[in-house]
Design a protein around this motif. Sequence first.
Motif, PDB file in Angstrom:
ATOM      1  N   UNK A 172       3.280  -7.262  -7.462  1.00 32.19           N
ATOM      2  CA  UNK A 172       2.156  -7.015  -6.248  1.00 32.19           C
ATOM      3  C   UNK A 172       0.788  -6.528  -6.488  1.00 32.19           C
ATOM      4  N   UNK A 173       0.720  -5.565  -7.316  1.00 33.23           N
ATOM      5  CA  UNK A 173      -0.594  -5.069  -7.785  1.00 33.23           C
ATOM      6  C   UNK A 173      -1.402  -6.032  -8.382  1.00 33.23           C
ATOM      7  N   UNK A 174      -0.854  -6.737  -9.414  1.00 26.49           N
ATOM      8  CA  UNK A 174      -1.558  -7.622 -10.033  1.00 26.49           C
ATOM      9  C   UNK A 174      -2.035  -9.130  -8.999  1.00 26.49           C
ATOM     10  N   UNK A 175      -1.406  -9.426  -8.031  1.00 31.60           N
ATOM     11  CA  UNK A 175      -1.820 -10.163  -7.165  1.00 31.60           C
ATOM     12  C   UNK A 175      -3.027  -9.763  -6.384  1.00 31.60           C
ATOM     13  N   UNK A 176      -2.897  -8.392  -5.925  1.00 30.71           N
ATOM     14  CA  UNK A 176      -4.104  -7.838  -5.201  1.00 30.71           C
ATOM     15  C   UNK A 176      -5.388  -7.762  -6.036  1.00 30.71           C
TER      16      UNK A 176
END
Length: 129
Positions: free
Chosen positions: A90-94
């Motif tokens: 999720x952090x990488x997508x954000x």
Amino acid sequence: MDQKTFWRVQTPQKTRSYVMWGVIGGAFLCLNALISMTVYGALALIDVALVGGLTLGMYFKQSRVCALVLLGLFVVSNGVSAYFVPLGVVEWIMIVVFGYALVCGMLGTFAFQKEWRAYRGKRELPPKE
């Protein structure tokens, strides 16, 4: 015609939307900095003021410098945090979404300033596409 009128009347929609993507990305970064105040306390106010000021500079003046500094600050801060804290999916997508928004903002400010300088130099409107 001043810069504000040129922005509203003569700037192509694609350029305006690119700058707005950058402003939205900057606004979310400012919101993220406000949320991080719960962890870092009052020290995070510096980050809020810096990101907020750069976002406003990109919005009101379509400043290339503000767009580049905001993108650089985003890359450095996320690089440092990724080095020290393992990031999930999720952090990488954000990071990718916000990075894309800030790159769009940078491209939009550069396109606008190129058109504005061309108009200011010749004092004639660019041809409609």
